[in-house]
Write a protein that holds these residues in place. Sequence first.
Motif, PDB file in Angstrom:
ATOM      1  N   LEU A 168      36.542  45.016  37.218  1.00 50.73           N
ATOM      2  CA  LEU A 168      36.589  43.557  37.254  1.00 50.73           C
ATOM      3  C   LEU A 168      37.234  43.008  35.992  1.00 50.73           C
ATOM      4  CD1 LEU A 168      35.854  40.930  38.713  1.00 50.73           C
ATOM      5  CD2 LEU A 168      33.651  40.981  37.513  1.00 50.73           C
ATOM      6  N   SER A 169      36.878  43.583  34.846  1.00 48.92           N
ATOM      7  CA  SER A 169      37.477  43.137  33.591  1.00 48.92           C
ATOM      8  C   SER A 169      38.987  43.327  33.614  1.00 48.92           C
ATOM      9  CB  SER A 169      36.869  43.917  32.422  1.00 48.92           C
ATOM     10  OG  SER A 169      37.445  43.518  31.198  1.00 48.92           O
ATOM     11  N   LYS A 170      39.452  44.437  34.128  1.00 52.41           N
ATOM     12  CA  LYS A 170      40.887  44.698  34.227  1.00 52.41           C
ATOM     13  C   LYS A 170      41.550  43.715  35.181  1.00 52.41           C
ATOM     14  CE  LYS A 170      44.227  48.356  35.338  1.00 52.41           C
ATOM     15  NZ  LYS A 170      44.395  49.777  35.767  1.00 52.41           N
ATOM     16  N   LEU A 171      40.893  43.435  36.298  1.00 54.64           N
ATOM     17  CA  LEU A 171      41.447  42.510  37.280  1.00 54.64           C
ATOM     18  C   LEU A 171      41.611  41.120  36.688  1.00 54.64           C
ATOM     19  CD1 LEU A 171      42.216  41.849  40.260  1.00 54.64           C
ATOM     20  CD2 LEU A 171      39.796  41.365  40.643  1.00 54.64           C
ATOM     21  N   LEU A 172      40.578  40.634  35.974  1.00 56.90           N
ATOM     22  CA  LEU A 172      40.619  39.288  35.415  1.00 56.90           C
ATOM     23  C   LEU A 172      41.566  39.181  34.225  1.00 56.90           C
ATOM     24  CD1 LEU A 172      36.826  38.354  35.592  1.00 56.90           C
ATOM     25  CD2 LEU A 172      38.632  37.780  37.214  1.00 56.90           C
ATOM     26  N   SER A 173      42.044  40.318  33.733  1.00 60.48           N
ATOM     27  CA  SER A 173      43.013  40.328  32.636  1.00 60.48           C
ATOM     28  C   SER A 173      44.451  40.230  33.129  1.00 60.48           C
ATOM     29  CB  SER A 173      42.857  41.615  31.809  1.00 60.48           C
ATOM     30  OG  SER A 173      41.567  41.694  31.243  1.00 60.48           O
ATOM     31  N   ILE A 174      44.646  40.376  34.439  1.00 56.03           N
ATOM     32  CA  ILE A 174      46.003  40.347  34.997  1.00 56.03           C
ATOM     33  C   ILE A 174      46.548  38.921  34.952  1.00 56.03           C
ATOM     34  CG2 ILE A 174      47.393  40.692  37.067  1.00 56.03           C
ATOM     35  CD1 ILE A 174      45.465  42.945  37.839  1.00 56.03           C
ATOM     36  N   PHE A 175      47.755  38.783  34.411  1.00 55.26           N
ATOM     37  CA  PHE A 175      48.409  37.481  34.296  1.00 55.26           C
ATOM     38  C   PHE A 175      49.742  37.557  35.026  1.00 55.26           C
ATOM     39  CE2 PHE A 175      50.919  34.163  32.255  1.00 55.26           C
ATOM     40  CZ  PHE A 175      50.004  33.131  32.115  1.00 55.26           C
ATOM     41  N   ASN A 176      49.743  37.155  36.287  1.00 55.38           N
ATOM     42  CA  ASN A 176      50.957  37.157  37.105  1.00 55.38           C
ATOM     43  C   ASN A 176      51.682  35.826  36.920  1.00 55.38           C
ATOM     44  OD1 ASN A 176      50.663  39.745  38.489  1.00 55.38           O
ATOM     45  ND2 ASN A 176      48.887  38.812  39.480  1.00 55.38           N
ATOM     46  N   LYS A 177      52.735  35.826  36.103  1.00 56.08           N
ATOM     47  CA  LYS A 177      53.402  34.577  35.731  1.00 56.08           C
ATOM     48  C   LYS A 177      53.954  33.805  36.918  1.00 56.08           C
ATOM     49  CE  LYS A 177      54.733  35.701  30.989  1.00 56.08           C
ATOM     50  NZ  LYS A 177      55.840  35.749  30.005  1.00 56.08           N
ATOM     51  N   GLU A 178      54.260  34.498  38.008  1.00 54.19           N
ATOM     52  CA  GLU A 178      54.868  33.832  39.165  1.00 54.19           C
ATOM     53  C   GLU A 178      53.833  33.276  40.140  1.00 54.19           C
ATOM     54  OE1 GLU A 178      58.123  33.466  39.077  1.00 54.19           O
ATOM     55  OE2 GLU A 178      58.096  34.620  37.214  1.00 54.19           O
ATOM     56  N   ASN A 179      52.572  33.628  39.963  1.00 55.68           N
ATOM     57  CA  ASN A 179      51.557  33.284  40.969  1.00 55.68           C
ATOM     58  C   ASN A 179      50.938  31.917  40.710  1.00 55.68           C
ATOM     59  OD1 ASN A 179      52.166  35.762  41.977  1.00 55.68           O
ATOM     60  ND2 ASN A 179      50.125  36.647  41.731  1.00 55.68           N
ATOM     61  N   VAL A 180      51.705  30.887  41.006  1.00 58.55           N
ATOM     62  CA  VAL A 180      51.237  29.503  40.900  1.00 58.55           C
ATOM     63  C   VAL A 180      50.970  29.011  42.319  1.00 58.55           C
ATOM     64  CG1 VAL A 180      51.762  27.179  40.075  1.00 58.55           C
ATOM     65  CG2 VAL A 180      52.599  29.173  38.816  1.00 58.55           C
ATOM     66  N   PHE A 181      49.700  29.085  42.725  1.00 58.32           N
ATOM     67  CA  PHE A 181      49.355  28.782  44.115  1.00 58.32           C
ATOM     68  C   PHE A 181      48.795  27.382  44.309  1.00 58.32           C
ATOM     69  CE2 PHE A 181      48.565  33.503  43.794  1.00 58.32           C
ATOM     70  CZ  PHE A 181      49.723  33.858  44.439  1.00 58.32           C
ATOM     71  N   THR A 182      48.400  26.729  43.235  1.00 56.69           N
ATOM     72  CA  THR A 182      47.805  25.399  43.368  1.00 56.69           C
ATOM     73  C   THR A 182      47.878  24.678  42.041  1.00 56.69           C
ATOM     74  OG1 THR A 182      45.834  24.180  44.100  1.00 56.69           O
ATOM     75  CG2 THR A 182      45.466  26.134  42.758  1.00 56.69           C
ATOM     76  N   GLU A 183      47.686  23.369  42.062  1.00 57.60           N
ATOM     77  CA  GLU A 183      47.572  22.615  40.813  1.00 57.60           C
ATOM     78  C   GLU A 183      46.437  21.604  40.899  1.00 57.60           C
ATOM     79  OE1 GLU A 183      49.581  20.219  43.634  1.00 57.60           O
ATOM     80  OE2 GLU A 183      50.461  22.045  42.806  1.00 57.60           O
ATOM     81  N   THR A 184      45.710  21.597  41.998  1.00 58.47           N
ATOM     82  CA  THR A 184      44.718  20.563  42.261  1.00 58.47           C
ATOM     83  C   THR A 184      43.384  20.861  41.595  1.00 58.47           C
ATOM     84  OG1 THR A 184      43.879  21.656  44.257  1.00 58.47           O
ATOM     85  CG2 THR A 184      45.782  20.210  44.514  1.00 58.47           C
ATOM     86  N   SER A 185      42.493  19.894  41.664  1.00 56.53           N
ATOM     87  CA  SER A 185      41.103  20.130  41.284  1.00 56.53           C
ATOM     88  C   SER A 185      40.454  20.992  42.359  1.00 56.53           C
ATOM     89  CB  SER A 185      40.351  18.807  41.136  1.00 56.53           C
ATOM     90  OG  SER A 185      40.424  18.066  42.343  1.00 56.53           O
ATOM     91  N   VAL A 186      39.310  21.581  42.044  1.00 55.13           N
ATOM     92  CA  VAL A 186      38.634  22.447  43.002  1.00 55.13           C
ATOM     93  C   VAL A 186      37.573  21.664  43.764  1.00 55.13           C
ATOM     94  CG1 VAL A 186      39.006  24.432  41.496  1.00 55.13           C
ATOM     95  CG2 VAL A 186      36.808  23.238  41.423  1.00 55.13           C
ATOM     96  N   ILE A 187      37.130  22.242  44.867  1.00 51.31           N
ATOM     97  CA  ILE A 187      36.037  21.645  45.631  1.00 51.31           C
ATOM     98  C   ILE A 187      34.804  22.534  45.519  1.00 51.31           C
ATOM     99  CG2 ILE A 187      37.549  20.466  47.261  1.00 51.31           C
ATOM    100  CD1 ILE A 187      36.904  22.732  49.281  1.00 51.31           C
TER     101      ILE A 187
END
Length: 341
Positions: A168-187
């Motif tokens: 999990l720590s490794k997964l949360l460390s991944i920074f995919n610069k191209e993966n911009v899927f949203t810009e909104t507030s969350v629900i």
Amino acid sequence: MKTSLRIIKKIYSYKLLFCSVTLFFILSISINAEIIIECETKTFPGGLIRVFAVANEKIENLYVLLNTEKGEKIARFEGFKYNPEQIIGYTNRSNIECMVAIISTGSTIKYGKYIAAVYINNEDSSIKEFPLVIEQKEFMRETITLNENLSDLRSDNSERRERESKELSKLLSIFNKENVFTETSVIKPVIAEPCYITSRYGDIRKFVYKDGGTEGSIHNGIDYAAAAGSFIFSAAAGKVVLAGDRLITGNSVVIEHLPGLYSLYYHLDKLYVTEGMFVSKGATIGSLGSTGLATGPHLHWEIRNQRITIDPDFLIANPMIDKDKIISIIKNSFTDIAEGR
């Protein structure tokens, strides 16, 4: 076998403040070219500071160092490109570059004055420092008494727990610069009624084990108690990067929303998504349960940015990316391009 839990809470009153002050800086990066850097300068533990860089020529990289007033490094945050075409229409699209960096503070940061050191392209090219203020915020305290089963599970030192923690720590460390899927507030990810918040972000916990031993912990998310089987929804659009059973968190889902920014959903009864799926905001991703280290049906929901926790209530009230701010920079500083001239 059912497990049981006793919680004693000492509740402090506090008010979440979601306003921020913005400072801006104009930097010439070449002849007839300039870059506008704007930085929010006020937040609280668990909140965000967003840095925007908009230029009329190419920006290769953006990163920000969060430092103390004395220059001691607290954390480093990568920036990512945000396509202005997503928010404003103009003809000569190649002439505008926009990058965003998100600074998360975590719940344990001390209140006071800090510095955001903003770097453009590389450490030898462009830098601007902005003063930051982290305002004081009090958190709840709670004492949690564990029975024998929960004591054994929480103190588990098995190979599986260690492996899952590292994964999990490794997964949360991944920074995919191209993966911009949203810009909104969350629900809010659960809308069942009745629904109760049983633990809040930043709770300061003391676990009391069956043998009388104690251990401290910080609660990194919000716990919602509701009827078993209640639907759980994705807080925002994104990509499912984890969907499966874990020892402590039970049936779990992790969704990537922005480069380095993830939402986590724990203790689900059933999973309705698989890894690699793309989900929209409000999509059903599972049902509420009590799997893993859980004392009854509830959802543990947390949000992390480049591994550092965020108060989910902040992102319910504020967008992940303030696109209105970016529009304002483009219209005010790059008028001809914005109007397609």
